[in-house]
Design a protein around this motif. Structure first.
Motif, PDB file in Angstrom:
ATOM      1  N   PRO A  92      -2.665  -4.520 -14.115  1.00 44.79           N
ATOM      2  CA  PRO A  92      -1.360  -4.139 -14.272  1.00 44.79           C
ATOM      3  C   PRO A  92      -0.743  -3.339 -12.957  1.00 44.79           C
ATOM      4  CG  PRO A  92      -2.650  -3.331 -16.153  1.00 44.79           C
ATOM      5  CD  PRO A  92      -3.498  -4.009 -15.369  1.00 44.79           C
ATOM      6  N   GLY A  93      -1.673  -2.561 -12.503  1.00 43.79           N
ATOM      7  CA  GLY A  93      -1.346  -1.894 -11.292  1.00 43.79           C
ATOM      8  C   GLY A  93      -1.231  -2.535 -10.002  1.00 43.79           C
ATOM      9  N   GLN A  94      -1.447  -3.982 -10.165  1.00 39.83           N
ATOM     10  CA  GLN A  94      -1.257  -4.652  -8.931  1.00 39.83           C
ATOM     11  C   GLN A  94       0.241  -4.890  -8.508  1.00 39.83           C
ATOM     12  OE1 GLN A  94      -3.925  -6.788  -7.368  1.00 39.83           O
ATOM     13  NE2 GLN A  94      -2.715  -7.857  -6.125  1.00 39.83           N
ATOM     14  N   HIS A  95       0.835  -4.929  -9.216  1.00 38.99           N
ATOM     15  CA  HIS A  95       2.513  -5.090  -9.109  1.00 38.99           C
ATOM     16  C   HIS A  95       3.460  -3.908  -8.934  1.00 38.99           C
ATOM     17  CE1 HIS A  95       1.426  -9.382  -9.081  1.00 38.99           C
ATOM     18  NE2 HIS A  95       0.916  -9.279 -10.343  1.00 38.99           N
ATOM     19  N   LEU A  96       2.647  -2.852  -9.178  1.00 39.09           N
ATOM     20  CA  LEU A  96       3.459  -1.469  -9.036  1.00 39.09           C
ATOM     21  C   LEU A  96       3.506  -1.036  -7.611  1.00 39.09           C
ATOM     22  CD1 LEU A  96       1.826   0.375 -12.162  1.00 39.09           C
ATOM     23  CD2 LEU A  96       4.069  -0.768 -12.271  1.00 39.09           C
ATOM     24  N   PRO A  97       4.716  -0.427  -7.417  1.00 34.88           N
ATOM     25  CA  PRO A  97       4.858   0.031  -6.214  1.00 34.88           C
ATOM     26  C   PRO A  97       3.621   0.979  -5.619  1.00 34.88           C
ATOM     27  CG  PRO A  97       6.692   1.123  -7.386  1.00 34.88           C
ATOM     28  CD  PRO A  97       5.782  -0.009  -8.091  1.00 34.88           C
ATOM     29  N   SER A  98       3.265   1.068  -4.285  1.00 32.16           N
ATOM     30  CA  SER A  98       2.489   2.099  -3.931  1.00 32.16           C
ATOM     31  C   SER A  98       3.109   3.330  -4.001  1.00 32.16           C
ATOM     32  CB  SER A  98       2.007   1.868  -2.453  1.00 32.16           C
ATOM     33  OG  SER A  98       2.962   1.840  -1.625  1.00 32.16           O
ATOM     34  N   SER A  99       2.220   4.720  -3.942  1.00 33.15           N
ATOM     35  CA  SER A  99       2.614   5.904  -3.909  1.00 33.15           C
ATOM     36  C   SER A  99       3.309   6.258  -2.846  1.00 33.15           C
ATOM     37  CB  SER A  99       1.488   6.803  -4.222  1.00 33.15           C
ATOM     38  OG  SER A  99       0.405   6.655  -3.037  1.00 33.15           O
TER      39      SER A  99
ATOM     40  N   SER B  43       5.735   4.431  -1.160  1.00 30.17           N
ATOM     41  CA  SER B  43       7.177   4.051  -1.406  1.00 30.17           C
ATOM     42  C   SER B  43       7.821   4.854  -2.609  1.00 30.17           C
ATOM     43  CB  SER B  43       7.031   2.597  -1.345  1.00 30.17           C
ATOM     44  OG  SER B  43       6.579   1.955  -2.708  1.00 30.17           O
ATOM     45  N   VAL B  44       7.293   5.386  -3.253  1.00 31.19           N
ATOM     46  CA  VAL B  44       7.888   6.249  -4.439  1.00 31.19           C
ATOM     47  C   VAL B  44       8.567   7.587  -3.790  1.00 31.19           C
ATOM     48  CG1 VAL B  44       7.795   7.080  -6.567  1.00 31.19           C
ATOM     49  CG2 VAL B  44       6.407   5.162  -6.059  1.00 31.19           C
TER      50      VAL B  44
END
Length: 60
Positions: free
Chosen positions: A42-49, A51-52
């Protein structure tokens, strides 16, 4: 009256489709066990830290 001819079996396209499906399933299983596909989850498609935006920061 004689016996009717025996059922000829499944059509050729059904047999070929089944063989291809089995091969694809075996390839997916092999990729999962060998790790060829890389990390997934699930973490594969989350934005990296990076870019948040941080809390309180406004986006341009």
């Amino acid at each position: 009256m004689g016996d009717p001819p025996p059922y000829p079996g499944a059509p050729r396209w059904v047999k070929i489709t089944g063989i291809i499906a089995i091969i694809l399933v075996l390839l997916v299983i092999a990729a999962l066990f060998t790790g060829v596909g890389g990390p997934h989850g699930p973490g594969q498609h989350l934005p990296s830290s990076s870019s948040v935006p941080e809390p309180g920061m406004q986006q341009p």
